[in-house]
Enzyme design. Sequence first.
Site, PDB file in Angstrom:
ATOM      1  N   CYS A  16      -3.515   4.211   9.346  1.00 36.57           N
ATOM      2  CA  CYS A  16      -2.291   3.668   9.943  1.00 36.57           C
ATOM      3  C   CYS A  16      -1.709   4.570  11.024  1.00 36.57           C
ATOM      4  CB  CYS A  16      -1.240   3.441   8.860  1.00 36.57           C
ATOM      5  SG  CYS A  16      -1.788   2.336   7.565  1.00 36.57           S
ATOM      6  N   CYS A  53      -1.328   8.479   7.396  1.00 38.59           N
ATOM      7  CA  CYS A  53      -2.676   8.207   6.891  1.00 38.59           C
ATOM      8  C   CYS A  53      -3.616   7.863   8.048  1.00 38.59           C
ATOM      9  CB  CYS A  53      -2.638   7.023   5.933  1.00 38.59           C
ATOM     10  SG  CYS A  53      -1.661   7.313   4.455  1.00 38.59           S
ATOM     11  N   CYS A  88       0.843  -1.201   0.000  1.00 39.24           N
ATOM     12  CA  CYS A  88       0.000   0.000   0.000  1.00 39.24           C
ATOM     13  C   CYS A  88       0.881   1.255   0.000  1.00 39.24           C
ATOM     14  CB  CYS A  88      -0.930  -0.033   1.211  1.00 39.24           C
ATOM     15  SG  CYS A  88      -2.160   1.264   1.239  1.00 39.24           S
ATOM     16  N   CYS A  89       1.926   1.278   0.860  1.00 35.36           N
ATOM     17  CA  CYS A  89       2.836   2.428   0.894  1.00 35.36           C
ATOM     18  C   CYS A  89       3.585   2.564  -0.430  1.00 35.36           C
ATOM     19  CB  CYS A  89       3.843   2.282   2.038  1.00 35.36           C
ATOM     20  SG  CYS A  89       3.245   2.840   3.640  1.00 35.36           S
ATOM     21  N   CYS A 136       7.792   4.217   5.786  1.00 35.03           N
ATOM     22  CA  CYS A 136       6.958   3.931   4.621  1.00 35.03           C
ATOM     23  C   CYS A 136       7.808   3.567   3.407  1.00 35.03           C
ATOM     24  CB  CYS A 136       6.059   5.115   4.302  1.00 35.03           C
ATOM     25  SG  CYS A 136       6.946   6.660   4.194  1.00 35.03           S
TER      26      CYS A 136
END
Length: 257
Positions: free
Chosen positions: A211, A208, A125-126, A234
Amino acid sequence: MKDLSQPSTPIDDQLQVAQVQAVAETWSPQHVLSWAFRTFGKKVAISSAFGVEGMVLIDMASRISKNFRLFTIDTEFLFAETYNLMDRIEEKYGITIERVYSTLSPEEQQRVHGEALWTSNPDLCCNLRKVEPLRRKLDELSAWITSIRRDQTSVRSGAKRIEWDAKFGLVKVNPIVDWTSKQVWRYIHDHDVPYNALHDQDYPSIGCTHCTRAVRPGEDPRAGRWPGFNKTECGLHIIEPLAASSQVQAATAEGGD
Ligand code: SF4
């Protein structure tokens, strides 16, 4: 001084680093910023997610240059308070933040990779929402300015004020790399710098919404990032050693004194 009308090559830029890296460790953050603006002109930009450290740099930069470049990686999962701060920055400093997005919208990401990728595979995702957009942005620059500090994570502990970023292939400038959190907050208060309202609600580090959580008394300041995962970065500041340092050593040996 470098001729800014001529495009530089990565070797030119690595030579710039080799020439100033040691002495730059004695420079003030303002001196480092001035050097970066003078050396790279419009090919350098501040990268910020608008934590307090980033706010210090933005405020310092505004006192040195009226048209410095500032960009952010907008994952589209940021807190309302962060978007609000971005509006306040643009108004106070009279600049336009360059917003960089993933090529996948959140909806497309869900369609391709499944629901809530940040819970099943936060590294992917990162990569999709931060690292790839950053790589795209850095491709247009010769240098980037970050607000990392050595005492934030073990990965950052060896960072220099000015260094060659082998991972992304450009110069990396870290003006407040040796500052403490206390110094950062002193600057914020002394200069009346705006900051994210979440910092007053036990969020020392803000990313985010999915997270980031508030930290509890006694916890590490970054304990609220990716809770439940063995992840502290990240991927933007993780060092990948390449052949670049040997290239610059060779170039310095040929042309340096
Ligand atoms: S911080 Fe979380 S939501 Fe944001 S890009 Fe990384 S994994 Fe995805």
